[in-house]
Design an enzyme around this catalytic site. Structure first.
Site, PDB file in Angstrom:
ATOM      1  N   ASP A  96     -30.918  -6.174  85.333  1.00 53.48           N
ATOM      2  CA  ASP A  96     -29.954  -6.318  84.250  1.00 53.48           C
ATOM      3  C   ASP A  96     -29.527  -4.916  83.807  1.00 53.48           C
ATOM      4  OD1 ASP A  96     -28.591  -7.474  82.038  1.00 53.48           O
ATOM      5  OD2 ASP A  96     -30.112  -9.051  81.969  1.00 53.48           O
ATOM      6  N   ASP A 191     -24.403  -6.730  81.971  1.00 52.86           N
ATOM      7  CA  ASP A 191     -24.305  -7.342  80.646  1.00 52.86           C
ATOM      8  C   ASP A 191     -22.911  -7.121  80.044  1.00 52.86           C
ATOM      9  OD1 ASP A 191     -25.915  -8.569  78.459  1.00 52.86           O
ATOM     10  OD2 ASP A 191     -25.419  -6.730  77.380  1.00 52.86           O
ATOM     11  N   GLU A 243     -21.455 -10.455  83.508  1.00 55.01           N
ATOM     12  CA  GLU A 243     -21.470 -11.425  82.407  1.00 55.01           C
ATOM     13  C   GLU A 243     -20.191 -11.220  81.614  1.00 55.01           C
ATOM     14  OE1 GLU A 243     -23.973 -12.784  78.475  1.00 55.01           O
ATOM     15  OE2 GLU A 243     -23.495 -10.715  78.861  1.00 55.01           O
ATOM     16  N   HIS A 317     -31.171 -17.125  79.089  1.00 54.50           N
ATOM     17  CA  HIS A 317     -32.000 -16.706  77.950  1.00 54.50           C
ATOM     18  C   HIS A 317     -31.233 -16.707  76.624  1.00 54.50           C
ATOM     19  CE1 HIS A 317     -29.607 -13.350  79.150  1.00 54.50           C
ATOM     20  NE2 HIS A 317     -29.896 -12.739  78.021  1.00 54.50           N
ATOM     21  N   ASP A 318     -29.938 -16.990  76.659  1.00 50.31           N
ATOM     22  CA  ASP A 318     -29.137 -17.041  75.423  1.00 50.31           C
ATOM     23  C   ASP A 318     -28.775 -18.467  75.020  1.00 50.31           C
ATOM     24  OD1 ASP A 318     -28.983 -14.249  75.234  1.00 50.31           O
ATOM     25  OD2 ASP A 318     -27.154 -14.158  76.436  1.00 50.31           O
TER      26      ASP A 318
HETATM   27  O1  TEU Z   1     -25.063 -11.598  75.777  1.00 56.90           O
HETATM   28  C1  TEU Z   1     -23.727 -11.517  75.486  1.00 56.90           C
HETATM   29  C2  TEU Z   1     -23.146 -12.564  74.639  1.00 56.90           C
HETATM   30  O2  TEU Z   1     -22.065 -12.381  74.111  1.00 56.90           O
HETATM   31  C3  TEU Z   1     -23.813 -13.838  74.423  1.00 56.90           C
HETATM   32  O3  TEU Z   1     -24.380 -14.543  75.392  1.00 56.90           O
HETATM   33  C4  TEU Z   1     -24.545 -13.798  73.141  1.00 56.90           C
HETATM   34  O4  TEU Z   1     -25.915 -13.597  73.226  1.00 56.90           O
HETATM   35  C5  TEU Z   1     -24.287 -15.120  72.504  1.00 56.90           C
HETATM   36  O5  TEU Z   1     -22.931 -15.338  72.544  1.00 56.90           O
HETATM   37  C6  TEU Z   1     -24.689 -15.129  71.110  1.00 56.90           C
HETATM   38  O6  TEU Z   1     -24.349 -16.364  70.602  1.00 56.90           O
HETATM   39  C7  TEU Z   1     -25.674 -10.515  76.383  1.00 56.90           C
HETATM   40  C8  TEU Z   1     -27.124 -10.819  76.616  1.00 56.90           C
HETATM   41  O7  TEU Z   1     -27.241 -11.892  77.492  1.00 56.90           O
HETATM   42  C9  TEU Z   1     -27.779 -11.079  75.284  1.00 56.90           C
HETATM   43  O8  TEU Z   1     -29.119 -11.471  75.416  1.00 56.90           O
HETATM   44  C10 TEU Z   1     -27.652  -9.814  74.482  1.00 56.90           C
HETATM   45  O9  TEU Z   1     -28.133 -10.043  73.179  1.00 56.90           O
HETATM   46  C11 TEU Z   1     -26.209  -9.328  74.398  1.00 56.90           C
HETATM   47  O10 TEU Z   1     -25.548  -9.340  75.645  1.00 56.90           O
HETATM   48  C12 TEU Z   1     -26.161  -7.901  73.918  1.00 56.90           C
HETATM   49  O11 TEU Z   1     -26.629  -7.038  74.899  1.00 56.90           O
END
Ligand code: TEU
Length: 542
Positions: A96, A191, A243, A317-318
């Site tokens: 990542d 990310d 992403e 994980h989100d």
């Molecule tokens: O996530 C980006 C993101 O915009 C989303 O998936 C976010 O966590 C979600 O919309 C909140 O509701 C990435 C990572 O996957 C996440 O874990 C991090 O917190 C984020 O970037 C910041 O690096």
């Protein structure tokens, strides 16, 4: 830049996979220990969430040192052992890369704060903030020390956005990518990579929290081309996935079409907002099946026609577990889990399995707010209270929507803390692990079904490479699509409801053969009755 479309990726949240030291945090040795299990599942590549040094305000997405290992997870020697052990088993790793922002504890930010102009230009500093809203709540700008300026943080205020316009920043970031590439990793997950391209002049934007002002800006494509050339672009088989936050099909085709030389594939999240009320995450609503279908079809056909490539997934994980969102888990957990799996593993794109999905893990449904730790959940809870929700209402929403839902310890067996740790886990185990765990599920219905789906993708080019087109578009209960390669066609039917559904089969398929189903004893005839949450794929040669 080609990669192997037969491959399947498995995502591990290292903090919650397997703890071998008893400190309550999963570690790299734990992953090494579980590689034979993953080999048995059949996956090809493991995406690891960040394990770098970090103050952990956003669980490692706030990186303070990009080329080292957080001691909680192990050492660089462990990392090298993990890569080497994986290679022996035919399992590669995807890391990542969080390159949109770094931790405010990173030395770049610290030097900038101390007044070094070279490092100040690493960040996005302005005299006047814009009205953009941070993804974790509140304004997206914070005071930059005592300078009177503000720095941009699209996420938490401890995650400062990096200034990609500065060539020195790009050079540092490309060196980081190369550092890990040289260690033998074979993929990267970038990310929020569609947010890196900020315009020179930043403007207020009252639409959608300001997203249009910084999302998918045209210069982002230039940066991706530069990164591709400077790092992974020449490596055959490298798997890169971006992403993409709030993106469009047009942009995802540009990000992923092979001749563009940007990325191999893209994650988008539109299909995971079908249970948001008015597009807002912190709400409760039933999922809108017609909208889910519409999105799958538009993206499936659009990417197929535009020669783009999707990363296919329901869980990460989100996200709360898809089973909790889309399935009657009380009565049909196994059927629902296998149907959801078929609906993406037989589709066009690269499937991603999030740890625990292969055994049908569920959200923990914690009883108290004190059990939740995620920064986004804690902020959202307070914002909801400030907006006038009662504590009960706000808590019910956190229970359904928190990112901690997917971050609970992996359920290995029925022993305490799900066999994840001998110590106290950093996040409480779910309530269901005595029943739902690897030991019981390996001989259950879900794990073997995933094995079969993975095997089919490896052996059948139509699954890995075929075109995608919508089928039974108007049906109220079935999400169906056709894959096509040469003379072969494959019809995939997925019943998304807890009841029997009858449908008329097109004559073309009546003499086809069943490739896979999550119910035994199905036969093909002109009229088919699909069982609750049944998935059925019918192959027709020529
Ligand atoms: O996530 C980006 C993101 O915009 C989303 O998936 C976010 O966590 C979600 O919309 C909140 O509701 C990435 C990572 O996957 C996440 O874990 C991090 O917190 C984020 O970037 C910041 O690096």
């Amino acid at each position: 830049m080609t990669f192997d479309k037969r491959k399947v990726v498995y995502q591990i949240y290292p903090k919650s996979y397997k703890d071998t030291t008893g400190n309550g945090v999963g570690d790299l040795q734990g992953i090494i220990q579980k590689l034979p299990y993953l080999k048995e599942l059949g996956i090809d590549m493991i995406w690891l969430n960040p394990f770098y040094p970090s103050p952990q305000h956003d669980n490692g997405y706030d990186i303070s040192d990009y080329t080292a290992i957080n001691p909680d997870f192990g050492t660089m020697a462990d990392f090298e052992e993990m890569i080497a052990t994986g290679q022996k088993l035919g399992i590669d790793f995807m890391l990542d890369m969080v390159l949109n922002h770094c931790s405010t504890e990173h030395e770049w930010f610290q030097k900038a704060l101390a007044g070094d102009p070279y490092y100040q230009d690493f960040f996005i500093l302005r005299d006047q903030p814009t009205d953009w809203v941070s993804k974790f709540g509140g304004n997206a700008w914070a005071p930059f020390g005592t300078t009177g300026k503000y720095y941009l943080h699209l996420f938490d205020k401890t995650q400062a956005d990096l200034n990609w316009r500065n060539p020195h920043v790009r050079k540092e970031l490309f060196n980081i990518v190369n550092f890990w590439k040289e260690k033998g990793v074979k993929g990267f997950r970038f990310d929020v990579i569609n947010l890196i391209g900020k315009d020179e002049v930043l403007k207020d934007c009252s639409i959608n929290d300001g997203k249009p002002a910084y999302t998918d800006r045209p210069i982002t494509h230039d940066y991706l081309k530069m990164m591709n050339q400077a790092t992974f672009g020449t490596e055959y088989g490298f798997m890169t996935v971006g992403e993409m936050s709030a993106t469009t099909i047009e942009n995802c085709i540009l990000y992923t079409a092979p001749d563009r030389k940007e990325l191999a594939m893209a994650f988008n999240f539109h299909h995971l907002k079908v249970d948001y009320k008015d597009g807002k995450k912190w709400t409760l609503a039933d999922f809108d099946f017609q909208e889910l279908k519409r999105l799958f079809h538009t993206w499936g056909e659009g990417m197929s026609e535009g020669n783009g490539w999707n990363a296919l997934f329901y869980n990460n994980h989100d996200q709360p577990r898809a089973l909790n969102r889309f399935v009657d888990i009380k009565n049909f957990r196994s059927e629902g889990a296998t149907m959801l799996a078929a609906s993406i593993h037989l589709s066009r794109g690269t499937p991603y399995i999030y740890m625990g999905e292969e055994i049908g893990m569920l959200d923990p449904d914690y009883d108290s707010m004190a059990d939740y730790v995620d920064v986004e959940s804690l902020n959202a809870y307070h914002i909801m209270l400030d907006e006038g929700k009662t504590a009960e209402e706000a808590f019910a929403i956190i229970q359904a929507k928190s990112r901690d839902n997917s971050r609970i310890p992996m359920q290995w067996d029925a022993s305490e803390h799900a066999g994840f740790t001998t110590g106290t886990p950093w996040l409480k185990a779910g309530k269901t692990y005595r029943k739902i765990n690897v030991e019981t599920e390996k001989n259950g219905r879900i794990f073997p079904f995933y094995q079969e789906l993975i095997r089919l993708r490896k052996t059948m080019p139509i699954i890995a490479e075929g075109d995608y087109s919508a089928a039974y578009k108007e049906d109220k209960h079935i999400y169906a699509f056709e894959r096509r390669l040469g003379k072969q066609t494959l019809l995939v039917l997925n019943n998304f409801f807890a009841k029997e559904v009858e449908l008329e089969l097109a004559p073309h398929y009546v003499d086809g053969k069943i490739l896979i189903s999550n119910y035994p004893d199905t036969s093909i005839s002109k009229t088919i009755t699909l069982q609750p949450y049944q998935a059925l794929a019918i192959l027709k040669e020529g």
